[in-house]
Structure formats: structure tokens, C-alpha cells
Design a protein around this motif. Structure first.
Motif, PDB file in Angstrom:
ATOM      1  N   LEU A 144       0.829  -1.210   0.000  1.00 44.82           N
ATOM      2  CA  LEU A 144       0.000   0.000   0.000  1.00 44.82           C
ATOM      3  C   LEU A 144       0.861   1.257   0.000  1.00 44.82           C
ATOM      4  O   LEU A 144       0.595   2.215  -0.742  1.00 44.82           O
ATOM      5  CB  LEU A 144      -0.926   0.000   1.218  1.00 44.82           C
ATOM      6  CG  LEU A 144      -2.053  -1.046   1.223  1.00 44.82           C
ATOM      7  CD1 LEU A 144      -2.753  -1.061   2.576  1.00 44.82           C
ATOM      8  CD2 LEU A 144      -3.055  -0.769   0.109  1.00 44.82           C
ATOM      9  N   LEU A 145       1.902   1.261   0.816  1.00 46.45           N
ATOM     10  CA  LEU A 145       2.790   2.420   0.878  1.00 46.45           C
ATOM     11  C   LEU A 145       3.574   2.593  -0.418  1.00 46.45           C
ATOM     12  O   LEU A 145       3.810   3.724  -0.869  1.00 46.45           O
ATOM     13  CB  LEU A 145       3.763   2.272   2.052  1.00 46.45           C
ATOM     14  CG  LEU A 145       3.147   2.322   3.453  1.00 46.45           C
ATOM     15  CD1 LEU A 145       4.196   2.005   4.512  1.00 46.45           C
ATOM     16  CD2 LEU A 145       2.519   3.686   3.725  1.00 46.45           C
ATOM     17  N   MET A 146       3.967   1.483  -1.026  1.00 46.32           N
ATOM     18  CA  MET A 146       4.758   1.551  -2.245  1.00 46.32           C
ATOM     19  C   MET A 146       3.924   1.932  -3.469  1.00 46.32           C
ATOM     20  O   MET A 146       4.477   2.162  -4.542  1.00 46.32           O
ATOM     21  CB  MET A 146       5.475   0.221  -2.479  1.00 46.32           C
ATOM     22  CG  MET A 146       6.620  -0.024  -1.511  1.00 46.32           C
ATOM     23  SD  MET A 146       7.549  -1.520  -1.898  1.00 46.32           S
ATOM     24  CE  MET A 146       8.902  -1.390  -0.709  1.00 46.32           C
ATOM     25  N   ILE A 147       2.616   1.963  -3.322  1.00 44.55           N
ATOM     26  CA  ILE A 147       1.739   2.488  -4.367  1.00 44.55           C
ATOM     27  C   ILE A 147       1.377   3.943  -4.062  1.00 44.55           C
ATOM     28  O   ILE A 147       1.416   4.808  -4.942  1.00 44.55           O
ATOM     29  CB  ILE A 147       0.457   1.639  -4.499  1.00 44.55           C
ATOM     30  CG1 ILE A 147       0.791   0.228  -4.966  1.00 44.55           C
ATOM     31  CG2 ILE A 147      -0.522   2.297  -5.482  1.00 44.55           C
ATOM     32  CD1 ILE A 147      -0.396  -0.719  -4.965  1.00 44.55           C
ATOM     33  N   GLY A 148       1.050   4.216  -2.810  1.00 40.54           N
ATOM     34  CA  GLY A 148       0.603   5.548  -2.428  1.00 40.54           C
ATOM     35  C   GLY A 148       1.680   6.613  -2.519  1.00 40.54           C
ATOM     36  O   GLY A 148       1.418   7.735  -2.986  1.00 40.54           O
ATOM     37  N   ILE A 149       2.902   6.300  -2.092  1.00 38.87           N
ATOM     38  CA  ILE A 149       3.969   7.303  -2.094  1.00 38.87           C
ATOM     39  C   ILE A 149       4.334   7.740  -3.515  1.00 38.87           C
ATOM     40  O   ILE A 149       4.425   8.947  -3.790  1.00 38.87           O
ATOM     41  CB  ILE A 149       5.200   6.787  -1.334  1.00 38.87           C
ATOM     42  CG1 ILE A 149       4.848   6.547   0.145  1.00 38.87           C
ATOM     43  CG2 ILE A 149       6.352   7.785  -1.429  1.00 38.87           C
ATOM     44  CD1 ILE A 149       5.938   5.859   0.937  1.00 38.87           C
ATOM     45  N   PRO A 150       4.556   6.819  -4.465  1.00 32.23           N
ATOM     46  CA  PRO A 150       4.830   7.267  -5.833  1.00 32.23           C
ATOM     47  C   PRO A 150       3.687   8.082  -6.432  1.00 32.23           C
ATOM     48  O   PRO A 150       3.924   9.049  -7.168  1.00 32.23           O
ATOM     49  CB  PRO A 150       5.022   5.945  -6.599  1.00 32.23           C
ATOM     50  CG  PRO A 150       5.465   4.979  -5.568  1.00 32.23           C
ATOM     51  CD  PRO A 150       4.711   5.361  -4.332  1.00 32.23           C
ATOM     52  N   ALA A 151       2.442   7.706  -6.131  1.00 30.07           N
ATOM     53  CA  ALA A 151       1.300   8.469  -6.641  1.00 30.07           C
ATOM     54  C   ALA A 151       1.329   9.898  -6.115  1.00 30.07           C
ATOM     55  O   ALA A 151       1.016  10.853  -6.843  1.00 30.07           O
ATOM     56  CB  ALA A 151      -0.007   7.779  -6.254  1.00 30.07           C
ATOM     57  N   LEU A 152       1.731  10.058  -4.854  1.00 24.41           N
ATOM     58  CA  LEU A 152       1.818  11.391  -4.256  1.00 24.41           C
ATOM     59  C   LEU A 152       2.906  12.215  -4.942  1.00 24.41           C
ATOM     60  O   LEU A 152       2.727  13.416  -5.183  1.00 24.41           O
ATOM     61  CB  LEU A 152       2.118  11.265  -2.763  1.00 24.41           C
ATOM     62  CG  LEU A 152       1.871  12.493  -1.894  1.00 24.41           C
ATOM     63  CD1 LEU A 152       0.405  12.885  -1.907  1.00 24.41           C
ATOM     64  CD2 LEU A 152       2.341  12.218  -0.465  1.00 24.41           C
ATOM     65  N   VAL A 153       4.025  11.572  -5.259  1.00 25.45           N
ATOM     66  CA  VAL A 153       5.116  12.272  -5.943  1.00 25.45           C
ATOM     67  C   VAL A 153       4.713  12.653  -7.362  1.00 25.45           C
ATOM     68  O   VAL A 153       4.947  13.785  -7.809  1.00 25.45           O
ATOM     69  CB  VAL A 153       6.388  11.389  -5.963  1.00 25.45           C
ATOM     70  CG1 VAL A 153       7.474  12.031  -6.821  1.00 25.45           C
ATOM     71  CG2 VAL A 153       6.895  11.160  -4.541  1.00 25.45           C
ATOM     72  N   GLU A 160      -3.393  19.640 -12.783  1.00 21.99           N
ATOM     73  CA  GLU A 160      -4.737  19.173 -12.417  1.00 21.99           C
ATOM     74  C   GLU A 160      -4.672  17.783 -11.795  1.00 21.99           C
ATOM     75  O   GLU A 160      -5.303  16.834 -12.261  1.00 21.99           O
ATOM     76  CB  GLU A 160      -5.651  19.172 -13.642  1.00 21.99           C
ATOM     77  CG  GLU A 160      -5.793  20.502 -14.349  1.00 21.99           C
ATOM     78  CD  GLU A 160      -6.455  21.550 -13.469  1.00 21.99           C
ATOM     79  OE1 GLU A 160      -7.262  21.186 -12.590  1.00 21.99           O
ATOM     80  OE2 GLU A 160      -6.148  22.745 -13.652  1.00 21.99           O
ATOM     81  N   SER A 161      -3.866  17.664 -10.734  1.00 18.77           N
ATOM     82  CA  SER A 161      -3.550  16.342 -10.185  1.00 18.77           C
ATOM     83  C   SER A 161      -4.328  16.010  -8.921  1.00 18.77           C
ATOM     84  O   SER A 161      -3.890  15.178  -8.139  1.00 18.77           O
ATOM     85  CB  SER A 161      -2.047  16.256  -9.897  1.00 18.77           C
ATOM     86  OG  SER A 161      -1.655  17.281  -8.997  1.00 18.77           O
ATOM     87  N   ASN A 162      -5.463  16.663  -8.684  1.00 17.02           N
ATOM     88  CA  ASN A 162      -6.230  16.370  -7.474  1.00 17.02           C
ATOM     89  C   ASN A 162      -6.638  14.907  -7.398  1.00 17.02           C
ATOM     90  O   ASN A 162      -6.684  14.309  -6.324  1.00 17.02           O
ATOM     91  CB  ASN A 162      -7.472  17.265  -7.410  1.00 17.02           C
ATOM     92  CG  ASN A 162      -7.120  18.718  -7.116  1.00 17.02           C
ATOM     93  OD1 ASN A 162      -6.055  18.990  -6.572  1.00 17.02           O
ATOM     94  ND2 ASN A 162      -7.993  19.634  -7.495  1.00 17.02           N
ATOM     95  N   ILE A 167      -6.045   9.369  -5.044  1.00 14.79           N
ATOM     96  CA  ILE A 167      -5.609   7.972  -5.173  1.00 14.79           C
ATOM     97  C   ILE A 167      -4.491   7.671  -4.180  1.00 14.79           C
ATOM     98  O   ILE A 167      -4.461   6.613  -3.531  1.00 14.79           O
ATOM     99  CB  ILE A 167      -5.145   7.687  -6.611  1.00 14.79           C
ATOM    100  CG1 ILE A 167      -6.339   7.723  -7.572  1.00 14.79           C
ATOM    101  CG2 ILE A 167      -4.438   6.325  -6.694  1.00 14.79           C
ATOM    102  CD1 ILE A 167      -5.956   7.566  -9.031  1.00 14.79           C
ATOM    103  N   ALA A 168      -3.556   8.632  -4.053  1.00 11.33           N
ATOM    104  CA  ALA A 168      -2.426   8.427  -3.145  1.00 11.33           C
ATOM    105  C   ALA A 168      -2.901   8.186  -1.719  1.00 11.33           C
ATOM    106  O   ALA A 168      -2.458   7.246  -1.044  1.00 11.33           O
ATOM    107  CB  ALA A 168      -1.497   9.637  -3.195  1.00 11.33           C
TER     108      ALA A 168
END
Length: 235
Positions: A144-153, A160-162, A167-168
Motif C-alpha cells: 500500500l505504501l509503495m503504491i501511495g507514495i509514488p502516486a503522491l510524488v 490538475e492532479s487532485n 488515489i495516493a
């Protein structure tokens, strides 16, 4: 296709080796090297390239475990190096993202504080790692962290990345909660192992008397968990 324990083969008998120069361990070293690259890309505001680097960095966590099982190259070095690389990598990445201003500090603290408390507890009980098997909770938390952190970056480098931020956090919130729960579970299992060793008149701090690092023969616990590659401070 199995995701947890991917690469496990039924046609070989797994043996933990003390060889440190293996393909999985080389990949783990590469993961260490990619961490400062990611930090530098954040500093110069190259968020898309930072995202790509992070994807490669986190992918190595799955790749080295897969190859260790597929090639029968599970090693004593890999069993501690892999989780150490995970923890150090994720903490440095999260702190860097938080310092950049687009990640909340509760995210960093939810990862750092449990790991710090666990490190102190295990150092007191075992003078190091209790060598516990990775749990499904620990694996899911890490995923979960390895998906969420890259999405945040990536959200920082996309206009328009809201939706990307949303998702992050869909992954980061349960990932952070899972990290805390995994830490509690790990602490409890560590204490149980400590008490079990003491009940057998084995000094938990005398690692040669129980640690897999000093034997080539898989223990019963290890034979049940060879499809996992090592343990981490919160797994």
C-alpha cells in the motif's frame, strides 16, 4: 499468479546460504543506491523522474525476493539486508517528501515512531533482529505504501492532479494504519519469542544459540516461511 511468495518452486529444497554475493543481494544494493538519486531529483523539482526512480526502487523489493526464491539464492545476508533496505528506503523517501511540503508529517511519524520504538525494544530483548517471519499484514502494508507514495510524488509533476492526490491517500491512509498494526504485532511476536527462548533456558541475547545466521539447516519455523525473504522492523 501468486504475489506473496512469488517465485517459490516446489521442485527444489530451499537452503539458506551464507554467501553474500548473490543476484538478489546485488539488486538490494542497487535499491540503496537509488535512494539518494530520488532525493536529489526531489531537490531539483524533477517530480516525474523522481516518480520513475521511485517505481524502479520499490519494484526491486519484489524482484529481489522473487529471484531469491526462483534461483534458490536465499541467504543469511539477504534475510536481514532486504528488510533493512525496505525500512531505510521508505523512511528516507517519506521524510524527503514531507520536507518538500507535499506530504503530511503524520505520514512520516506513523512510519518513523513505530520503527524507532521497535528497534529499541528488539535491541533490548535480542541485541538485534528477532528474525521473525514476514506476515501478510506486513506485506500488504508495504504494498500500500509503495503504491501511495509514488502516486503522491507523481501528483506534483502533473497538472490538475487532485485525482492523483486522492488515489495516493486511498493507499497511504490504510498503509500507515497497517504499519502501526504491523509494529504492534511484531512487538508482540518478539516478546513471545523472547519468553519462549527463556523458557527453554536459551539466552535470547546469545544469538549463536538460536539464530539462523549460524546454521545451514532450515529450522521448522524457517521451512514454513521460506517463501518470504526475511523480516523487517515492523513486519
Amino acid at each position: 499468479m501468486r504475489l506473496i511468495g512469488a517465485g517459490t518452486r516446489d521442485d527444489i529444497d530451499y537452503v539458506v546460504t551464507d554467501r553474500w554475493l548473490t543476484i538478489p543481494n546485488i539488486i538490494t544494493f542497487v535499491r540503496f543506491l537509488l535512494v539518494p538519486v530520488f532525493v536529489w531529483l526531489l531537490v531539483i523539482d524533477e517530480y516525474v523522474w523522481a516518480f520513475i526512480t521511485l517505481v524502479v526502487l520499490f519494484s526491486t523489493d519484489w524482484i529481489d525476493g522473487y529471484l531469491a526464491r526462483r534461483l534458490n539464492q536465499i541467504s543469511t545476508v539477504g534475510k536481514w539486508l532486504d528488510p533493512v533496505a525496505d525500512r531505510i528506503g521508505i523512511i528516507i523517501v517519506v521524510v524527503s517528501v514531507a520536507l518538500s511540503g507535499f506530504a503530511p508529517w503524520w505520514l512520516a511519524l506513523s512510519l518513523i515512531v513505530p520503527d524507532l520504538l521497535l528497534a529499541i525494544l528488539m535491541a533490548f530483548l535480542f541485541l538485534g533482529s528477532p528474525e521473525l517471519e514476514v506476515t501478510v499484514l506486513g506485506k500488504v502494508r508495504t504494498a500500500l505504501l509503495m503504491i501511495g507514495i509514488p502516486a503522491l510524488v507523481l501528483a506534483q509533476g502533473v497538472a490538475e492532479s487532485n485525482w492523483l492526490n486522492l488515489i495516493a491517500y486511498v493507499f497511504l491512509i490504510p498503509g500507515s494504519a497497517g504499519h502501526v498494526l504491523a509494529a504492534v504485532d511484531y512487538a508482540w511476536r518478539g516478546i513471545q519469542k523472547y519468553n519462549s527462548l527463556r523458557s527453554q533456558n536459551i539466552n535470547p541475547r546469545h544469538r549463536r544459540s538460536w539464530s539462523m545466521a549460524y546454521t545451514h539447516e532450515p529450522s521448522e519455523d524457517l521451512s514454513h516461511g521460506l517463501h518470504e525473504r526475511g523480516s523487517s522492523a515492523s513486519d
